[in-house]
Structures are given as structure tokens and as C-alpha cells.
Design a protein around this motif. Structure first.
Motif, PDB file in Angstrom:
ATOM      1  N   ALA A  82       0.823  -1.216   0.000  1.00 24.07           N
ATOM      2  CA  ALA A  82       0.000   0.000   0.000  1.00 24.07           C
ATOM      3  C   ALA A  82       0.854   1.261   0.000  1.00 24.07           C
ATOM      4  O   ALA A  82       0.449   2.292  -0.549  1.00 24.07           O
ATOM      5  CB  ALA A  82      -0.924  -0.008   1.222  1.00 24.07           C
ATOM      6  N   ARG A  85       1.907   3.484  -3.242  1.00 27.27           N
ATOM      7  CA  ARG A  85       1.073   4.519  -3.854  1.00 27.27           C
ATOM      8  C   ARG A  85       1.522   5.877  -3.327  1.00 27.27           C
ATOM      9  O   ARG A  85       1.648   6.083  -2.120  1.00 27.27           O
ATOM     10  CB  ARG A  85      -0.407   4.293  -3.532  1.00 27.27           C
ATOM     11  N   THR A  87      -0.160   8.690  -3.677  1.00 30.94           N
ATOM     12  CA  THR A  87      -1.295   9.589  -3.445  1.00 30.94           C
ATOM     13  C   THR A  87      -1.928   9.408  -2.076  1.00 30.94           C
ATOM     14  O   THR A  87      -3.043   9.878  -1.836  1.00 30.94           O
ATOM     15  CB  THR A  87      -2.360   9.351  -4.530  1.00 30.94           C
ATOM     16  N   LEU A  88      -1.267   8.743  -1.168  1.00 35.25           N
ATOM     17  CA  LEU A  88      -1.831   8.519   0.150  1.00 35.25           C
ATOM     18  C   LEU A  88      -1.848   9.820   0.953  1.00 35.25           C
ATOM     19  O   LEU A  88      -0.859  10.563   0.969  1.00 35.25           O
ATOM     20  CB  LEU A  88      -1.019   7.468   0.904  1.00 35.25           C
ATOM     21  N   ASP A  89      -2.979  10.079   1.599  1.00 42.75           N
ATOM     22  CA  ASP A  89      -3.068  11.250   2.457  1.00 42.75           C
ATOM     23  C   ASP A  89      -2.707  10.880   3.893  1.00 42.75           C
ATOM     24  O   ASP A  89      -2.324   9.742   4.184  1.00 42.75           O
ATOM     25  CB  ASP A  89      -4.463  11.869   2.386  1.00 42.75           C
ATOM     26  N   ALA A  92      -4.845   8.040   5.531  1.00 44.71           N
ATOM     27  CA  ALA A  92      -4.502   6.717   5.026  1.00 44.71           C
ATOM     28  C   ALA A  92      -3.177   6.229   5.604  1.00 44.71           C
ATOM     29  O   ALA A  92      -3.031   5.058   5.976  1.00 44.71           O
ATOM     30  CB  ALA A  92      -4.438   6.738   3.501  1.00 44.71           C
ATOM     31  N   LEU A  93      -2.215   7.140   5.712  1.00 42.30           N
ATOM     32  CA  LEU A  93      -0.936   6.758   6.309  1.00 42.30           C
ATOM     33  C   LEU A  93      -1.098   6.411   7.781  1.00 42.30           C
ATOM     34  O   LEU A  93      -0.444   5.491   8.291  1.00 42.30           O
ATOM     35  CB  LEU A  93       0.067   7.905   6.142  1.00 42.30           C
TER      36      LEU A  93
END
Length: 835
Positions: A82, A85, A87-89, A92-93
Motif C-alpha cells: 500500500a 502509492r 497519493t496517500l493522504d 490513510a498513512l
């Protein structure tokens, strides 16, 4: 259906037999025979090694270590996949970082299983010893086989343990990488630059897009008002308004009670610090609880009828936060500052200042809450970026302007404006001026960030100022409330104190000392919790904020150490904070703990000075580590300086070590009356290099500490403060010795400062042609008073001699060599008889 006890026992026996049958079949020779019981297995022949028992985890029912490692590996692989990616904000992190916790727990469980297994295998191998060499005697084949089996177990367990520890390291590194990405996102958003709030281009873009934003707001409002009648259709509308009216009716008496409590006149006598803190806490709770409960009830009523919906959830959250923020601010301000009750004020400020600060706190809470509500509306309607930046910048600028207007000239009120019911309230404390400087710097930073386009950074400073002020206000109430409450409870006269004295056998003063010590530890815990609460809103990004600012300056390297100007500044600030904390601990020891003990002044000074040394060493170590000089590098530098210490710094180092010896050996203490050489005086201070002695002439004498160790020091009060006085007198040979003894001893006995035990004594020391010599010996309780007492005794003895007709010395006009008379003849005969 009822079962008898024997039937239940038979059923249990059958079930146990059926459960044991498969195990007996597996441990047999491969053919399961019903007639062979499980306990009839034959032992292994003596020429073969015993079978290796299964791993302890499989015997006890615990999960197997290889399975745990594979499970943790699978969880880590999912997180790593995961993380690819870009584009993780932040949310999400944060979720991914939370997924690593089960993996870390799983691999730690495997390590806990494997570590004792490896230790046990290693112990068995050590017991078997090393394999024999060709020259040594041969060993038994059983021992060789056992060693080979144990070595296999050891190798496999060690391999699994290495894999588990490597996996734990990878999980930790992955968590660190996630934290770094979250910090980068935070810093990017925090220092993202847009247009200044005074930029014409920003307002042109706001004017161009304000129409669409207003239409979106009107659409959201219209949707709410259009759906509300449907959700309140039928019997739901009367029920809703009835519950609303019930909440309003219940609040009427509640608010009357609150108003009555807040307007109640307190007692006229001066309260102590605990009563002030308790009153402040009570006022804060009473003033804030009613609006918070009302808001909760209203939102619960709206949620029960689904009036707001998920779309308006941000607005609901911001309004609720605004109510809590304003209510708590008003409660804390009224309880802590007590604008109308100077006697109950915890902070030593004037009433005008307290009223001004109270209004400022409430006004700032309203400004911040309004800005947060506007931000939630922007989030709901999806407002344009120029409008969001403009509203945030204006909110931060208004915040700075309100604070600046309120604190401008604060503390300069005339004494005539101070109104209090008792003794005048003390002026502003010493920390008021530095705090005012810090606030002005923060306001300049907010205004500068808003004007230069760093609007998120300005909003961040605003939030931190509000949060820190709230935490500090809560600590100012809680710290005296808890600490004073503990000290009150641990008094010999209280029920708890009497219980401790009677049950545990503690001394009465020991109970008091324990209470003071416990209150000090509790105060440190509360301050630590407050420090954690201050940085809590920063999250994991707080540490990197200073790192990002540090990177804005160029750094230079000294060997392998990189030093930047900001790291030096932060190290100095940290060193100053540690020193300030040390001074606070020393002040607490001087004012609270040590006065409750039986320690003498010298030991108190030793403890205080030692705490100062420890604080200095701790602060210096932290400052050097922040700069980049760890203990290993400091050890190298110390080794390089050892040559210099052996030559140029030998005297300073010798005095430093001598000072530590003097403090802990306590041969010389603060307050002692000492004689060094020809000088006599009191020890006033024992410093790192030298000791300060105040002579009897009120002069300060600085003595190197090494002189106190290697030289001869006469300490009048080393064991006790009792001093001896000797007064010599030579009287005429015609005087009566008994009368002289009566006069001299009587003068000493009549003086109130002369000790009764041992009693004063007058010695007949010599009989000479020039006169009879006597010496009075007496003692005083305090050697410091010996000079004054000796002078008083001289006056008294001289007056008594004059009144009794006893002349001092030889008769006037008679040579001591040619003295004749009956008294002299008698004296000569007495001397001849003695010879």
C-alpha cells in the motif's frame, strides 16, 4: 431431561476414551489395537538416543513461532504494497501505521517464544560439552547423538529468532518511514504559501468565485430547510418541539442556580491557596457545565430526528467544539482570574488586569470558534481555495489584532485603580514581562505569516496559542489543588495521618514529610502531563517542525558532527529550561521539603548544591546531544583535554573535586564558624571552585576548596555549637581568694546565657609577687555569643571587684620586686613549704 451423577460420569469417561484413541494410534507402531492402552508404550533401547520432544509451543497449545513469523510477514507485505502509492493522504498513512501494530505484536510474541527455547537449547549444549578430539577418550554414542539433535534444535531456533528480529526491525523501519511521510505532508500543508491577505490578486479571485460559493451555500441551506418538514412530518413535529421545550424549561432553573452560585459572596477572611484552587475549580465547572450539557442535548435531539444528516456533520462538530471552547474558556477565566473577587485570585495580578484578561480570553474563544465554523461551512460547500485562504487569513489577523489591543499597556495601571477587600494584591510576577515578549513575538509571527501568504502557518500558531493558554490555565488550578490537598491530607491531625501513625508506626513529622514529597512528585507528574498535552495537537509532526526550520539554515561540519545555528539556539534554550527547572526544584526543596525536616543548614545546602550540579550536568548533556555531540564524542574530547587538565587546569580541577568532597564529607558546612590561618568567620557559600567566608569584620574571604582539604581548618561548631569562655584576672596579694572565686563564679552563674551544666568554675592558677592569678571557665550554648557574653562578664566582675574592694594587679607605687609586708612574708613561707 434429568441425568444422574453416575450416568454423567460414564458419559465423560467414554468421551475421554474416544478423544485419547487418535493420540494412542499416532504414538503406536502404526497399527492401532484396541487392546493396547496408551500407557503400554515400551521405552527406547539404551543404545539409541531418546526421541526429541516436540516444541513447547505445540505442547502447551500456544501458537507456533514459524506461523507467527509468517503471519507478521504477510501483514508487513500488505502495508509495504500500500505504501507504494504516492497519493496517500495523512489519514490513510495513519491507518497503515495502525496496521503495523498487530504485526509488531505478533512478531514480538514469536520472539518471546523463541528466546527461552534458544536459551534452554544452549544450556543443554553447554551441559553436553564440546565434541571430543582424536586424542581424547571416546564418548558414548548416546551423548554424540544427543549433541547432534540438540545442535539441530539450536540451529533451527536461532535461525527463526534471527528472522523474527529482522522482521521486527523491518516493521520498525516501516513505521519510521510512514511517520516521515506524514511529517512531510504536514510540513507541506503548514508551510504552503498562497497569496497575501492584502494581495489585490487574491481578492480579485475571491470576487470572481464568491458567486458560485454563495450559490452552493444557498443550495445546502435550501436542502436543509426542504428536508426538515419531511423529517418532522406527522406526529414527529409535536414530539420534537415538545422535547425542545422540555430542554428549555429544564435549563431555566439550572441557569438560575448557576447564576446564584456565581454571584454568591464568599467569606470575608483571607482564604489559603488550597481554598482558592478549590473555589476556582468549582467556579470553572459550574460556569461551563450548563452550556455544554445544553448543546449536547440539543444535538442529540437533532440526531434522533435526523435533521442535520451526514452532510452537515462538519458544521455540527465545529458548533459543538465552539460551545465547549467558549464555555471552558469562560469558566477557567472566571475561576482562575476571579475578576470581582481579589481575595480568591490564584494569580497575583491587579483586578483591572484580571478583568481585562478575562474579557480577552472569552473574546479570543469567540473569534477562534467563529473562524472554525466558517471553515466547516467552506468544507461543506466545497469553497474555492481563494475564499478559504482569505477567511483563514482574516481570522488569524483578527485574532492577532484583538490580542494586541488587549495586552497593549497591560500591567501599567495605577495603584489607585486597584480595588480589593483586604491586603493589596501583589504586582505582576517576574515571569509576566518575558511572557509578554513571547506573546508579542507570536503575534508578529501571525501577522507576518498572514501578510506574506503563509496562512496555514498563521492558523497553526493561533491554534497553538489558544491550546497552550488553556492547558496552562488548567494547570494553574489543578497543581495547587492537588498538591495542597495532598499536603493537607498527610497531616498528623487528619484521619489519614492518624491512621498512618497508629497503623504503620510512622512518626508525626514523617507523615508531614511524606505528604510534601508526594505532593512534589505529583506536581512533576502534572507538569509532565501538561507538557505532553501541549504538544499533543502537533501529533507526530511536532518533532519535525523544528527539524524543518533547522534545515532552513546552512549547517557546517566539524569532523562528523553537523552543526547549524538553529541547533545551537535550540540547545541553549533547552539548557536554559533545564536550569530553570533545576532552580524550581531547588526552590521547592528550600521552601517546602527541607523546612519540614530536621536537617541542619549545612546538609540542606549540600543537597541543594548537589541538585544544582546534577541539573547542570543534565542540561549540558542534553544541549550537547542536541547539537550533535553525543557521550561518545564527549568522551573523546575529554580524553584530549586530559593533558590540559594535567597541566593548565590541574588547580581548577583539584578545587572542583575538593568542593564535592567538602559538600559530601561535611567537615565544613554552610553557617559554620571556622578559623583559617589568622582569619575567623562564617562559611556563607560553598561554590564549585572556592568557598566564601564572611569574616567578623564583615569582609568576604574567598578560600580555594583545596585549602579546606589539605590545610588546617579549625571548626568551632563541627560537633555542636557549645563554646568555652576563659577570663583571667590578677588581683592584689592581699585579696581573699575565696572572695575572688565567689565574685567571679557568681557573675558567671547570674548571666542568663552561661550554661548551667557544666557549672562555671574559677581556677586559682598562680601565686606570684605581682599578684594572685585566677581564671574563670564557663560555657555558652552558642559559640557565636561567646564574645558578647565574655564582655558582659568582664563588666560584671570589674564592678563586683570594685564594690568588694578587691584591687586588680599590684598596689600602686610599689615595685613588684621590693614588695614587703606580712602578706608577702606569708606568701614566701607558703611557697617554701610547697617546694
Amino acid at each position: 431431561m434429568a441425568f444422574s451423577l453416575p450416568r454423567l460420569l460414564r458419559l465423560a469417561l467414554v468421551a475421554a476414551t474416544l478423544a485419547a484413541a487418535p493420540a494412542a494410534a499416532q504414538t503406536g507402531s502404526g497399527v492401532a489395537t484396541p487392546s493396547a492402552p496408551a500407557t503400554s508404550a515400551q521405552p527406547a533401547p539404551s543404545d539409541q538416543s531418546a526421541p526429541i520432544p516436540p516444541p513447547p509451543s505445540s505442547v502447551s497449545g500456544q501458537p507456533d513461532a514459524p506461523g507467527l513469523i509468517d503471519k507478521a510477514r504477510g501483514q508487513l507485505d500488505q502495508v509495504l504494497a500500500a505504501l507504494r502509492r504516492e497519493t496517500l493522504d495523512d489519514s490513510a498513512l495513519q491507518d497503515l501505521n495502525g496496521q503495523l501494530d498487530p504485526a509488531a505484536t505478533t512478531v514480538q510474541q514469536a520472539i518471546d517464544i523463541l528466546s527461552p527455547r534458544l536459551s534452554a537449547s544452549k544450556a543443554r549444549l553447554d551441559q553436553l560439552g564440546v565434541p571430543p578430539t582424536d586424542k581424547s577418550a571416546p564418548e558414548s554414542p548416546n551423548v554424540t547423538a544427543d549433541r547432534a539433535d540438540q545442535q539441530k534444535i539450536f540451529d533451527s531456533t536461532d535461525d527463526l529468532l534471527r528472522r523474527a528480529r529482522l522482521l521486527a526491525l523491518q516493521i520498525d523501519q516501516t513505521s519510521t518511514a510512514i511517520v516521515s511521510r506524514r511529517r512531510a505532508i504536514f510540513l507541506k500543508a503548514l508551510f504552503e504559501r498562497s497569496r497575501s491577505i492584502v494581495s489585490p490578486d487574491l481578492w480579485r479571485r475571491v470576487a470572481a468565485e464568491i458567486g458560485g460559493d454563495l450559490r452552493a451555500l444557498a443550495y445546502v441551506g435550501g436542502d436543509f430547510f426542504a428536508s426538515a418538514p419531511d423529517k418532522l412530518a406527522g406526529w414527529r413535529a409535536p414530539l420534537f418541539f415538545a422535547l425542545f421545550a422540555l430542554i428549555a424549561l429544564v435549563n431555566v432553573p439550572i441557569y438560575r442556580v448557576v447564576r446564584r452560585i456565581l454571584s454568591r459572596e464568599p467569606r470575608t477572611e483571607e482564604p489559603d491557596r488550597f481554598a482558592k484552587a478549590l473555589g476556582a475549580c468549582w467556579i470553572a465547572i459550574v460556569a461551563s457545565i450548563a452550556p455544554i450539557v445544553t448543546a449536547l442535548l440539543l444535538f442529540a435531539l437533532a440526531d434522533s430526528f435526523d435533521l442535520l444528516g451526514p452532510r452537515l456533520a462538519p458544521l455540527k462538530r465545529s458548533i459543538m467544539e465552539a460551545v465547549v471552547r467558549i464555555a471552558l474558556t469562560a469558566g477557567l477565566a472566571r475561576g482562575l482570574l476571579a475578576p470581582t473577587r481579589p481575595h480568591w485570585r490564584l494569580v497575583a495580578i491587579q483586578s483591572v488586569t484580571a478583568e481585562r484578561l478575562s474579557r480577552l480570553a472569552i473574546a479570543l474563544a469567540v473569534v477562534v470558534s467563529a473562524a472554525k465554523i466558517v471553515d466547516s461551512l467552506n468544507e461543506i460547500i466545497g469553497a474555492s481555495l481563494p475564499l478559504t485562504a482569505a477567511t483563514q487569513g482574516i481570522g488569524a489577523f483578527i485574532f492577532a489584532a484583538v490580542v494586541a489591543a488587549a495586552i497593549f499597556g497591560l500591567g501599567e495601571e495605577s495603584d489607585d485603580e486597584e480595588e480589593c477587600l483586604g491586603p493589596r494584591v501583589a504586582r505582576a510576577p517576574r515571569w509576566a514581562a518575558p511572557l509578554r515578549v513571547v506573546v508579542w513575538l507570536a503575534l508578529l509571527a501571525i501577522a507576518g505569516a498572514a501578510l506574506t501568504g503563509f496562512i496555514p502557518f498563521a492558523s497553526f500558531i493561533v491554534d497553538q496559542m489558544v491550546w497552550i493558554a488553556g492547558v496552562v490555565a488548567a494547570l494553574l488550578i489543578l497543581v495547587p489543588l492537588v498538591t495542597e490537598g495532598i499536603e493537607r491530607s498527610f497531616q498528623p491531625s487528619t484521619r489519614l495521618g492518624r491512621t498512618l501513625v497508629t497503623s504503620l508506626g510512622l512518626r508525626r513529622d514523617g507523615v508531614t514529610q511524606f505528604g510534601i514529597l508526594l505532593s512534589g512528585v505529583t506536581q512533576l507528574v502534572l507538569l509532565a502531563i501538561g507538557a505532553i498535552a501541549v504538544v499533543a495537537p502537533w501529533g507526530v509532526q511536532s518533532d519535525d517542525l523544528l527539524g524543518a526550520l533547522r534545515n532552513s539554515f546552512f549547517g557546517f561540519k566539524i569532523g562528523e558532527v553537523t552543526i547549524s545555528p538553529l541547533s545551537i539556539v535550540v540547545a541553549l534554550v533547552g539548557f536554559g529550561l533545564v536550569i530553570a527547572a533545576t532552580r524550581g526544584v531547588q526552590k521547592w526543596l528550600d521552601d517546602r521539603l527541607m523546612p519540614a525536616t530536621d536537617l541542619d543548614a549545612g546538609l540542606r545546602n549540600s543537597i541543594r548544591t548537589s541538585v544544582g550540579y546534577l541539573g547542570f550536568i543534565l542540561g549540558a548533556s542534553l544541549a550537547l546531544s542536541w547539537v550533535g555531540l553525543g557521550l561518545d564524542k564527549i568522551a573523546i574530547v575529554a580524553g584530549a583535554l586530559s593533558v590540559g587538565i594535567g597541566f593548565g587546569l590541574q588547580s581548577i580541577f583539584n578545587n572542583f573535586v575538593s568542593g564535592i568532597i567538602v559538600l559530601w564529607e561535611r567537615a565544613v558546612r554552610v553557617g559554620d564558624l571556622v578559623v583559617i590561618g589568622d582569619e575567623q568567620g562564617f562559611v556563607r557559600k560553598i561554590n564549585v571552585r572556592a568557598t566564601e567566608i564572611e569574616t567578623l569584620d564583615r569582609a568576604a574571604m574567598i578560600v580555594p576548596n583545596s585549602n579546606l582539604i589539605t590545610g588546617v581548618v579549625k571548626n568551632w561548631v563541627r560537633n555542636d555549637r557549645v563554646g568555652r569562655i576563659k577570663i583571667s584576672a590578677t588581683v592584689n596579694v592581699g585579696a581573699d581568694p575565696e572572695r575572688v572565686r565567689e565574685i567571679m563564679s557568681g557573675a558567671a552563674k547570674e548571666h542568663e546565657q552561661v550554661a548551667k551544666i557544666p557549672a562555671p568554675i574559677t581556677l586559682f592558677t598562680a601565686m606570684e609577687p605581682g599578684g594572685l592569678k585566677f581564671e574563670l571557665v564557663c560555657f555558652v550554648e552558642d559559640v557565636v555569643t561567646s564574645g558578647r557574653v565574655k564582655s558582659d562578664l568582664h563588666y560584671a566582675i570589674f564592678a563586683a571587684f570594685k564594690e568588694a574592694g578587691v584591687s586588680i594587679g599590684a598596689p600602686a607605687g610599689v615595685s613588684q620586686v621590693a614588695v614587703q609586708g606580712p602578706a608577702i612574708d606569708a606568701l614566701a613561707q607558703a611557697l617554701s613549704r610547697v617546694k
